[in-house]
Design an enzyme around this catalytic site. Structure first.
Site, PDB file in Angstrom:
ATOM      1  N   GLY A   1      17.710 -38.100  11.004  1.00 10.44           N
ATOM      2  CA  GLY A   1      18.644 -37.273  10.260  1.00 10.44           C
ATOM      3  C   GLY A   1      19.301 -36.238  11.126  1.00 10.44           C
ATOM      4  N   GLU A   2      20.345 -35.679  10.593  1.00  9.64           N
ATOM      5  CA  GLU A   2      21.114 -34.714  11.353  1.00  9.64           C
ATOM      6  C   GLU A   2      21.775 -33.758  10.370  1.00  9.64           C
ATOM      7  OE1 GLU A   2      23.627 -36.755  14.024  1.00  9.64           O
ATOM      8  OE2 GLU A   2      24.352 -34.936  14.995  1.00  9.64           O
ATOM      9  N   GLY A   3      21.741 -32.490  10.691  1.00  6.72           N
ATOM     10  CA  GLY A   3      22.405 -31.525   9.817  1.00  6.72           C
ATOM     11  C   GLY A   3      23.047 -30.437  10.650  1.00  6.72           C
ATOM     12  N   THR A   4      23.558 -29.439   9.991  1.00  2.51           N
ATOM     13  CA  THR A   4      24.225 -28.369  10.726  1.00  2.51           C
ATOM     14  C   THR A   4      23.239 -27.589  11.592  1.00  2.51           C
ATOM     15  OG1 THR A   4      23.974 -27.127   8.696  1.00  2.51           O
ATOM     16  CG2 THR A   4      26.172 -27.949   9.184  1.00  2.51           C
ATOM     17  N   TYR A   5      21.982 -27.509  11.114  1.00  7.95           N
ATOM     18  CA  TYR A   5      20.972 -26.745  11.840  1.00  7.95           C
ATOM     19  C   TYR A   5      20.456 -27.484  13.066  1.00  7.95           C
ATOM     20  CZ  TYR A   5      18.554 -30.182   9.187  1.00  7.95           C
ATOM     21  OH  TYR A   5      18.188 -31.393   8.667  1.00  7.95           O
TER      22      TYR A   5
ATOM     23  N   LEU B   1      18.596 -31.541  14.365  1.00  6.76           N
ATOM     24  CA  LEU B   1      18.261 -32.952  14.187  1.00  6.76           C
ATOM     25  C   LEU B   1      16.877 -33.111  13.577  1.00  6.76           C
ATOM     26  CD1 LEU B   1      19.310 -34.042  17.792  1.00  6.76           C
ATOM     27  CD2 LEU B   1      20.627 -34.440  15.704  1.00  6.76           C
ATOM     28  N   VAL B   2      16.655 -34.275  12.954  1.00 11.03           N
ATOM     29  CA  VAL B   2      15.321 -34.588  12.451  1.00 11.03           C
ATOM     30  C   VAL B   2      14.847 -35.891  13.098  1.00 11.03           C
ATOM     31  CG1 VAL B   2      13.857 -34.962  10.446  1.00 11.03           C
ATOM     32  CG2 VAL B   2      15.874 -33.516  10.238  1.00 11.03           C
TER      33      VAL B   2
ATOM     34  N   LYS C   1      11.700 -31.437  12.731  1.00  9.51           N
ATOM     35  CA  LYS C   1      13.017 -30.861  12.519  1.00  9.51           C
ATOM     36  C   LYS C   1      13.302 -29.936  13.703  1.00  9.51           C
ATOM     37  CE  LYS C   1      15.209 -28.465   8.593  1.00  9.51           C
ATOM     38  NZ  LYS C   1      14.936 -28.009   7.221  1.00  9.51           N
TER      39      LYS C   1
ATOM     40  N   ASP D   1      17.931 -24.412  -3.763  1.00 10.63           N
ATOM     41  CA  ASP D   1      18.768 -25.517  -3.287  1.00 10.63           C
ATOM     42  C   ASP D   1      18.174 -26.864  -3.691  1.00 10.63           C
ATOM     43  OD1 ASP D   1      20.971 -26.653  -2.041  1.00 10.63           O
ATOM     44  OD2 ASP D   1      20.021 -26.712  -0.073  1.00 10.63           O
TER      45      ASP D   1
END
Lengths: 470, 251
Positions: free
Chosen positions: A35-39, A41-42, A58, A157
């Site tokens: 996974g990948e997000g703004t913060y 990678l996972v 994470k 959230d």
């Protein structure tokens, strides 16, 4: 025993296991990026000393504006170090790499999340999620939320992708609330909650937030649970508003309109504090302009108004946050006392003859290393079950707008799916005291073990599992 | 749990006086005595308070920052972790944990303004690196409970609301000692009320009795607070400087 070569299907890992990794990373075998997000990678990894255990790592990037560890990461660590509950994601370790100033959080890995489970039913099997699974997921979600709320923690959230479900293993089918980046302790805030910026993904956002309420409560989480409950029933987001990205304020007219269409307009008679909400007053012509007065929630979710499931749902979607049902109250609702009773393994119904759905495993990008560097080889499909554990809060390959993007990822094929038709476990919530703290758990687990039933083997029409594990 | 003290990591981490009063072996080698150790921590508490006044954060952030600093030195040496860097870093980290984030460059700006001594001058990068080291030293336990929490309720109950300011000040002063590492915060609050009652000649015996708390403990903490005030009179700038001098070598 499976090894990495096995689970990734080829020897393409050589580029991952670089030898100059810091010492603390040596305890893990990296499987790949999930996974990948703004913060950041996972990653999915296995613990070398216990290869049956998978963990999700994470990685937080150092923020570019020169302000150190992100306050989101600090908040997440701070809360996760304190809390411990069956239905809350478990932080197993924190690591710091001083060289590139990156921060790693290691969680027990969960194979599934509600986003993927709902999507699988909607797009692949074209069939509703069975009642037992819906009820078990909802009960466990409420159980975890009740723990958080009774400890004065708001999640803020909640959405399907943040609700994880454990894959194959001893915790199979157990729900875990994840992603505490926006969570906060609400007993003694230093700043008004509103100062933290707009929270909660728009589709699951409570009306008091949409109308500009500043001092909101844990009831916002219950609204989100209501939306998730409806989505589990219908496989569609209940209030799918168009988000206006440009506005810095939480006011979203289209989202409100979607809610009003289904629930009818809120009134000051039913919701007295409505009149004080900023946007209710300032945007009268828009909000109070066209009236929807025939509430049609039951027809949207295809439930009779007399159905206890409908009764519970409508109490979660109560406009007035002060009248909205709490997690503790919801756990006591009649819905959970009727057959099918909710169980610990939400994925495997205890009744023999019930169909068991095999959910796909998470795709793994085996060509990305811990630094996030991707090799130029085509992405490998991971095969074999990445089992056990709990997981990350993010998922790749979404077909609905999501705050992340992944390249070169594909879903697993049918033959590689985990088989779930194993011994199932059932618990009777009436016998189980609500979990409020760590101390209650050993006793409860014992109880659950006593109640475990062995049935539901070898469902017709589904692939036989390759191995049985007890 | 995050709001129940008795299940919190704060409670689980409470230490004995002896553990808190152990000078790190590396610091001992530099000739730092237990008194020096306490003086430096006191000096750094004052530094955090001063800096906090300039960047305008609330008392709870200050209290958390001081707690972080004191906790860090139960595990790390002052020679390796220069207090002049640790103190502002703890304020920086506490501001994030307590949701009042202060920018690192603002801290650096005020550090330069407050201290001409170049031993105090650290750059943003050094604060950010130390932030991670402090997180590690704290073992990532960041929730801190403070005596302020139940104070107004206690004072109302004791009929001492008129002494709020004085007791608030007493609590602030307890951060110049290590009490927060050793005792549950509500006992510290009660000890401050006890001290204030003594100073104001108010007989609160019956109120304390009906609280069902360990009064021996409250009295013990009270004695420590009063002893500290006596000791505080003997502290001179020279003593502090002499202790700080032993740390001169910057890492």
């Amino acid at each position: 025993m499976s090894n990495r070569g096995n689970s990734s299907g080829s020897g393409s890992n050589s580029n991952i296991s670089s030898s100059n990794r810091p010492e603390w990373l040596q305890q893990y075998d990296l499987i790949g990026k999930i996974g990948e997000g703004t913060y950041g990678l996972v990653f999915l990894a296995k613990i070398k000393s216990n290869r049956s255990k998978s963990i999700a790592i994470k990685k937080f990037k150092q923020s570019k504006d020169g302000d150190g560890v992100s306050p989101t990461a600090i908040r997440e660590i701070m809360l996760l170090r304190e809390i411990s509950h069956d239905n809350v994601v478990k932080l197993v370790n924190v690591h710091i790499n001083h060289i590139d100033m990156s921060l790693y959080l290691a969680f027990d890995y969960a194979e599934h999340d509600l986003y993927e489970i709902i999507r699988h039913h909607r797009d692949k099997v074209n069939q509703a999620i069975n009642q037992y699974t819906v009820k078990s997921i909802l009960w466990q979600l409420l159980n975890g939320l009740n723990y958080l709320h009774s400890n004065w923690i708001m999640h803020r959230d909640l959405k399907p992708s943040n609700i994880l479900v454990m894959g194959d293993g001893e915790e199979q089918g157990v729900v875990k609330i994840a992603d505490f980046g926006l969570a906060r302790i609400y007993q003694a805030p230093l700043k008004p909650l509103f100062d933290n910026g707009v929270v909660v993904t728009i589709w699951y956002r409570a009306p008091e937030l949409l109308l500009g309420g500043k001092h909101y409560t844990s009831a916002v989480d219950m609204w989100a649970v209501g939306c998730i409950f409806a989505e589990l029933l219908t496989l569609k987001p209940l209030f799918q508003g168009q988000e206006v990205k440009a506005t810095p304020n939480p006011f979203q007219l289209d989202q409100l309109d979607k809610i009003f269409k289904v629930l009818g307009h809120p009134t000051v008679e039913k919701w007295p504090t409505l009149a004080h909400l900023p946007h209710w007053q300032t945007d009268q012509q828009h909000i109070q302009g066209h009236k929807y007065d025939s509430p049609g929630l039951y027809s949207v979710v295809h439930l009779s108004p007399k159905n206890p499931a409908y009764d519970l749902l409508s109490k979660m979607l109560e406009y007035d946050p002060r009248k909205r049902i709490t997690a503790a109250q919801a756990l006591e609702h009649e819905y959970f006392r009727m057959e099918p009773l909710p169980g610990r393994n939400a994925l495997v119904p205890p009744q023999p003859g019930e169909k068991i759905v095999n959910y796909p495993t998470r795709p793994v990008d085996t060509n990305t290393d811990f630094e996030g560097t991707t090799s130029l080889q085509p992405a490998q499909q991971a095969s074999g079950n990445v089992s056990g554990g709990m997981g990350p809060h993010v998922m790749p390959t979404r077909n609905v707008p999501r705050p992340m993007h992944m390249v070169g990822m594909q879903r697993m094929q049918q033959q590689s799916m985990a088989a779930y038709n194993l011994a199932s476990q059932a618990i009777n919530p009436a016998n189980i005291p609500m979990q409020r703290g760590v101390a209650a758990q050993p006793h409860q687990q014992q109880q659950q073990q006593q109640l475990r039933r062995k049935d539901g083997m070898g469902m017709p029409g589904y692939p036989q599992q390759k191995s049985r594990r007890f | 749990m995050a709001t129940d003290f008795w299940t919190s990591t704060h409670y689980k981490q409470l230490l004995d006086q002896e553990e808190v009063d152990t000078v790190h072996s590396l610091d001992k080698e530099r000739g730092i005595t237990l008194e020096d150790f306490k003086l430096i921590k006191l000096h750094m508490t004052n530094y955090i308070v001063r800096l906090a006044q300039h960047v305008k954060v609330r008392q709870r952030v200050v209290a958390t920052a001081v707690t972080y600093m004191r906790r860090a030195y139960t595990r790390r040496s002052m020679v390796e972790y220069d207090p002049r860097l640790v103190a502002p870093t703890c304020l920086y980290l506490a501001s994030k944990a307590e949701e009042s984030t202060v920018q690192a460059r603002l801290l650096v700006f005020y550090i330069k303004k407050l201290y001409s001594d170049e031993k105090y001058r650290y750059e943003i990068k050094e604060i950010l690196e130390m932030e991670m080291k402090i997180l590690e030293a704290l073992n990532y336990y960041l929730v801190v409970f403070h005596p302020y929490r139940a104070l107004s309720q206690l004072l109302q109950d004791a009929g001492m609301s008129d002494s709020t300011q004085m007791i608030w000040g007493l609590i602030n002063d307890t951060y110049k000692m290590d009490l927060i590492l050793i005792y549950p915060p509500h006992l510290i609050a009660l000890a401050c009320i006890y001290v204030a009652s003594m100073l104001k000649d108010k007989d609160n015996t019956s109120w304390f009795e009906q609280l069902r708390v360990d009064m021996n403990m409250v009295e013990k903490i009270s004695t420590e607070i009063l002893d500290f005030y006596d000791y505080h009179k003997t502290i001179s700038e020279e003593k502090v400087n002499a202790a700080m001098m032993k740390l001169t070598m910057r890492m």
